[in-house]
Motif scaffolding. Structure first.
Motif, mmCIF file in Angstrom:
data_model
loop_
_atom_site.group_PDB
_atom_site.id
_atom_site.type_symbol
_atom_site.label_atom_id
_atom_site.label_comp_id
_atom_site.label_asym_id
_atom_site.label_seq_id
_atom_site.Cartn_x
_atom_site.Cartn_y
_atom_site.Cartn_z
ATOM 1 N N UNK A 1 0.836 -1.206 0.000
ATOM 2 C CA UNK A 1 0.000 0.000 0.000
ATOM 3 C C UNK A 1 0.865 1.247 0.000
ATOM 4 N N UNK A 2 1.893 1.262 0.840
ATOM 5 C CA UNK A 2 2.773 2.426 0.921
ATOM 6 C C UNK A 2 3.489 2.665 -0.402
ATOM 7 N N UNK A 3 3.974 1.587 -1.038
ATOM 8 C CA UNK A 3 4.669 1.708 -2.317
ATOM 9 C C UNK A 3 3.732 2.245 -3.394
ATOM 10 N N UNK A 4 2.479 1.781 -3.388
ATOM 11 C CA UNK A 4 1.496 2.246 -4.370
ATOM 12 C C UNK A 4 1.167 3.719 -4.155
ATOM 13 N N UNK A 5 1.055 4.119 -2.898
ATOM 14 C CA UNK A 5 0.770 5.516 -2.568
ATOM 15 C C UNK A 5 1.927 6.413 -3.008
ATOM 16 N N UNK A 6 3.144 5.943 -2.787
ATOM 17 C CA UNK A 6 4.318 6.720 -3.179
ATOM 18 C C UNK A 6 4.381 6.882 -4.697
ATOM 19 N N UNK A 7 4.078 5.794 -5.414
ATOM 20 C CA UNK A 7 4.086 5.848 -6.876
ATOM 21 C C UNK A 7 3.001 6.793 -7.392
ATOM 22 N N UNK A 8 1.837 6.756 -6.780
ATOM 23 C CA UNK A 8 0.752 7.664 -7.166
ATOM 24 C C UNK A 8 1.167 9.110 -6.948
ATOM 25 N N UNK A 9 1.795 9.372 -5.828
ATOM 26 C CA UNK A 9 2.289 10.716 -5.517
ATOM 27 C C UNK A 9 3.289 11.171 -6.577
ATOM 28 N N UNK A 10 4.206 10.285 -6.953
ATOM 29 C CA UNK A 10 5.206 10.599 -7.978
ATOM 30 C C UNK A 10 4.546 10.970 -9.303
ATOM 31 N N UNK A 11 3.599 10.143 -9.743
ATOM 32 C CA UNK A 11 2.962 10.341 -11.044
ATOM 33 C C UNK A 11 2.138 11.624 -11.072
ATOM 34 N N UNK A 12 1.379 11.867 -10.017
ATOM 35 C CA UNK A 12 0.523 13.065 -9.969
ATOM 36 C C UNK A 12 1.373 14.336 -9.971
ATOM 37 N N UNK A 13 2.403 14.379 -9.122
ATOM 38 C CA UNK A 13 3.244 15.582 -9.027
ATOM 39 C C UNK A 13 4.041 15.795 -10.310
ATOM 40 N N UNK A 14 4.628 14.724 -10.864
ATOM 41 C CA UNK A 14 5.424 14.852 -12.081
ATOM 42 C C UNK A 14 4.570 15.276 -13.263
ATOM 43 N N UNK A 15 3.385 14.681 -13.386
ATOM 44 C CA UNK A 15 2.488 15.056 -14.483
ATOM 45 C C UNK A 15 2.040 16.502 -14.383
ATOM 46 N N UNK A 16 1.677 16.923 -13.178
ATOM 47 C CA UNK A 16 1.235 18.306 -12.975
ATOM 48 C C UNK A 16 2.367 19.288 -13.237
ATOM 49 N N UNK A 17 3.567 18.945 -12.800
ATOM 50 C CA UNK A 17 4.724 19.831 -12.986
ATOM 51 C C UNK A 17 5.034 20.018 -14.468
ATOM 52 N N UNK A 18 4.970 18.947 -15.238
ATOM 53 C CA UNK A 18 5.257 19.044 -16.676
ATOM 54 C C UNK A 18 4.215 19.892 -17.388
#
Length: 200
Positions: A1-18
């Motif tokens: 669960x923690x790994x999935x949450x971290x990956x979701x955080x990465x994808x959302x922030x990276x996508x928004x930043x781009x």
């Protein structure tokens, strides 16, 4: 669960930043192209989690063919150990120096995050020649994905000249990782980038 949450955080922030930074990124890419011959995106082979190799992406800040000059400059590297750091690197272009001071050259690494090669927060991604010189204990920093930012960056970044200190910071991050630590590092990174602390 923690790994999935971290990956979701990465994808959302990276996508928004781009998306949000795309006009600025396109303008910077045009400036790089106009300043000197060579590609706009610089790709450098790095080592990630478990020894996985990938191309880290940056806006080009040096003259074309800069990697061919690295060996001759290594004797004056300002960081001890296998890593290479040089404050007044003669290969850096004037606009490239601006990109480095503002950390704008790092923005293409959000693509590395979306691809899964990197995380938003993690250890510093080493080059292949660095890893070849690792001691046994140093390899533990390859147990997680490297990060766009990390504890080393908010603790002094390029002002840290001792390679052993970089290793210690990375291992401290691995041993004490939490979601809250990641959020704290991201918050601190914004301040470091805005005030250009330790950047060159």
């Amino acid at each position: 669960v923690t790994a999935a949450l971290r990956r979701l955080f990465d994808v959302v922030v990276a996508g928004a930043a781009l998306v949000l930074a795309s006009p600025l990124l396109l303008a910077a890419m045009l400036a790089v192209r106009l300043e000197s011959p060579g590609g706009v995106i610089y790709r450098q082979r790095r080592v990630g989690r478990g020894g996985h190799e990938f191309d880290v992406l940056k806006l080009r800040t040096m003259v074309d063919g800069a990697d061919d000059q690295k060996a001759a400059l290594r004797v004056i590297s300002e960081q001890d150990g296998p890593a290479f750091k040089l404050r007044n690197d003669p290969r850096i272009t004037p606009f490239g120096a601006f990109l480095r001071r503002t950390s704008l050259d790092e923005f293409p690494q959000f693509m590395n995050i979306l691809r899964g090669d990197m995380s938003l927060v993690g250890t510093r991604p080493p080059t292949l020649d660095e890893v070849e010189k690792y001691r046994l204990g140093d390899r533990r920093r390859l147990s997680i994905r490297p990060g766009l930012t990390g504890l080393w960056q908010v603790s002094g970044r390029n002002e840290i000249q001792d390679f052993d200190d970089v290793i210690k910071l990375d291992l401290r991050y691995i041993d004490h990782w939490s979601i809250w630590m990641d959020l704290w590092i991201v918050f601190r990174t914004v301040g470091v980038a805005l005030f250009r602390k330790g950047a060159y």
